[in-house]
Design a protein around this motif. Structure first.
Motif, PDB file in Angstrom:
ATOM      1  N   ALA A  12       0.835  -1.206   0.000  1.00 19.56           N
ATOM      2  CA  ALA A  12       0.000   0.000   0.000  1.00 19.56           C
ATOM      3  C   ALA A  12       0.871   1.259   0.000  1.00 19.56           C
ATOM      4  N   LEU A  13       1.925   1.248   0.776  1.00 10.40           N
ATOM      5  CA  LEU A  13       2.846   2.383   0.832  1.00 10.40           C
ATOM      6  C   LEU A  13       3.538   2.580  -0.520  1.00 10.40           C
ATOM      7  N   ARG A  14       3.969   1.476  -1.118  1.00 11.97           N
ATOM      8  CA  ARG A  14       4.632   1.564  -2.430  1.00 11.97           C
ATOM      9  C   ARG A  14       3.685   2.141  -3.479  1.00 11.97           C
ATOM     10  N   ILE A  26      -6.130   3.511  -6.127  1.00 10.10           N
ATOM     11  CA  ILE A  26      -7.115   2.568  -5.590  1.00 10.10           C
ATOM     12  C   ILE A  26      -7.403   1.467  -6.607  1.00 10.10           C
ATOM     13  N   ARG A  27      -7.523   1.830  -7.871  1.00 14.14           N
ATOM     14  CA  ARG A  27      -7.760   0.816  -8.914  1.00 14.14           C
ATOM     15  C   ARG A  27      -6.557  -0.128  -9.030  1.00 14.14           C
ATOM     16  N   ILE A  28      -5.358   0.427  -8.910  1.00 14.59           N
ATOM     17  CA  ILE A  28      -4.143  -0.396  -8.943  1.00 14.59           C
ATOM     18  C   ILE A  28      -4.132  -1.344  -7.738  1.00 14.59           C
ATOM     19  N   ALA A  29      -4.483  -0.837  -6.578  1.00 15.55           N
ATOM     20  CA  ALA A  29      -4.522  -1.677  -5.366  1.00 15.55           C
ATOM     21  C   ALA A  29      -5.505  -2.832  -5.540  1.00 15.55           C
ATOM     22  N   LYS A  30      -6.662  -2.563  -6.130  1.00 20.89           N
ATOM     23  CA  LYS A  30      -7.645  -3.621  -6.370  1.00 20.89           C
ATOM     24  C   LYS A  30      -7.101  -4.654  -7.347  1.00 20.89           C
ATOM     25  N   LYS A  31      -6.402  -4.197  -8.373  1.00 18.02           N
ATOM     26  CA  LYS A  31      -5.809  -5.116  -9.353  1.00 18.02           C
ATOM     27  C   LYS A  31      -4.741  -5.979  -8.689  1.00 18.02           C
ATOM     28  N   ILE A  32      -3.936  -5.369  -7.858  1.00 14.34           N
ATOM     29  CA  ILE A  32      -2.879  -6.096  -7.163  1.00 14.34           C
ATOM     30  C   ILE A  32      -3.483  -7.136  -6.215  1.00 14.34           C
ATOM     31  N   LYS A  33      -4.562  -6.770  -5.563  1.00 14.63           N
ATOM     32  CA  LYS A  33      -5.239  -7.691  -4.644  1.00 14.63           C
ATOM     33  C   LYS A  33      -5.652  -8.974  -5.371  1.00 14.63           C
ATOM     34  N   GLU A  34      -5.997  -8.867  -6.637  1.00 17.00           N
ATOM     35  CA  GLU A  34      -6.431 -10.013  -7.439  1.00 17.00           C
ATOM     36  C   GLU A  34      -5.255 -10.806  -8.015  1.00 17.00           C
ATOM     37  N   THR A  35      -4.047 -10.292  -7.872  1.00 10.39           N
ATOM     38  CA  THR A  35      -2.870 -10.892  -8.497  1.00 10.39           C
ATOM     39  C   THR A  35      -2.077 -11.695  -7.474  1.00 10.39           C
ATOM     40  N   PRO A  36      -1.987 -13.021  -7.655  1.00  8.82           N
ATOM     41  CA  PRO A  36      -1.304 -13.840  -6.657  1.00  8.82           C
ATOM     42  C   PRO A  36       0.217 -13.725  -6.665  1.00  8.82           C
ATOM     43  N   SER A  37       0.817 -13.479  -7.813  1.00  7.99           N
ATOM     44  CA  SER A  37       2.274 -13.453  -7.925  1.00  7.99           C
ATOM     45  C   SER A  37       2.860 -12.158  -7.380  1.00  7.99           C
ATOM     46  N   GLY A  38       3.798 -12.296  -6.445  1.00  7.85           N
ATOM     47  CA  GLY A  38       4.475 -11.121  -5.899  1.00  7.85           C
ATOM     48  C   GLY A  38       5.248 -10.356  -6.954  1.00  7.85           C
ATOM     49  N   GLN A  39       5.841 -11.095  -7.895  1.00 13.87           N
ATOM     50  CA  GLN A  39       6.595 -10.449  -8.968  1.00 13.87           C
ATOM     51  C   GLN A  39       5.667  -9.594  -9.823  1.00 13.87           C
ATOM     52  N   LYS A  40       4.512 -10.128 -10.152  1.00 14.23           N
ATOM     53  CA  LYS A  40       3.584  -9.366 -10.989  1.00 14.23           C
ATOM     54  C   LYS A  40       2.994  -8.193 -10.217  1.00 14.23           C
ATOM     55  N   ARG A  41       2.782  -8.358  -8.917  1.00 10.78           N
ATOM     56  CA  ARG A  41       2.263  -7.250  -8.103  1.00 10.78           C
ATOM     57  C   ARG A  41       3.210  -6.063  -8.186  1.00 10.78           C
ATOM     58  N   ARG A  42       4.483  -6.341  -8.006  1.00 17.20           N
ATOM     59  CA  ARG A  42       5.499  -5.284  -8.059  1.00 17.20           C
ATOM     60  C   ARG A  42       5.540  -4.656  -9.448  1.00 17.20           C
TER      61      ARG A  42
END
Length: 105
Positions: A12-14, A26-42
């Motif tokens: 969230a801070l990043r 907020i839209r990015i945070a929601k997308k990240i929440k749906e993404t299981p891979s840490g690499q893809k989240r970053r």
């Protein structure tokens, strides 16, 4: 999302540091929440920062086109302990700390 443990405080801070547009963050945070891979989240955060004019779907397409390179390294005990300590100090996974170090180089 952090209070519901759907997103880590670090992530969230990043997001807040890299995406100045609050609605888009907020839209990015929601997308990240749906993404299981840490690499893809970053990567989602990085691509959104580098392409502020792109929509979330366009960002997702760019992310899905990116390739990762796997790297395995052997560390001395001293370096391994230092990486563990940095992980604790920064509240990040060891892999994230190593990636941060390489990106800063």
């Amino acid at each position: 999302m952090v209070d519901k443990k759907e997103l880590s405080a670090t992530t969230a801070l990043r997001i807040s540091q890299n995406i100045p547009d609050e609605k888009k963050a907020i839209r990015i945070a929601k997308k990240i929440k749906e993404t299981p891979s840490g690499q893809k989240r970053r990567l989602i955060i990085d691509v959104a920062r580098e392409n502020p004019d792109k929509s979330i779907s366009q960002i997702s397409k760019i992310v899905n086109q990116k390739k990762f390179t796997r790297l395995t390294i052997d560390l001395t005990e001293k370096v391994g302990l230092a990486l563990n300590q940095a992980s604790k100090d920064y509240g990040k996974e060891r892999e994230e700390v190593a990636i941060d170090a390489l990106e800063e180089w």
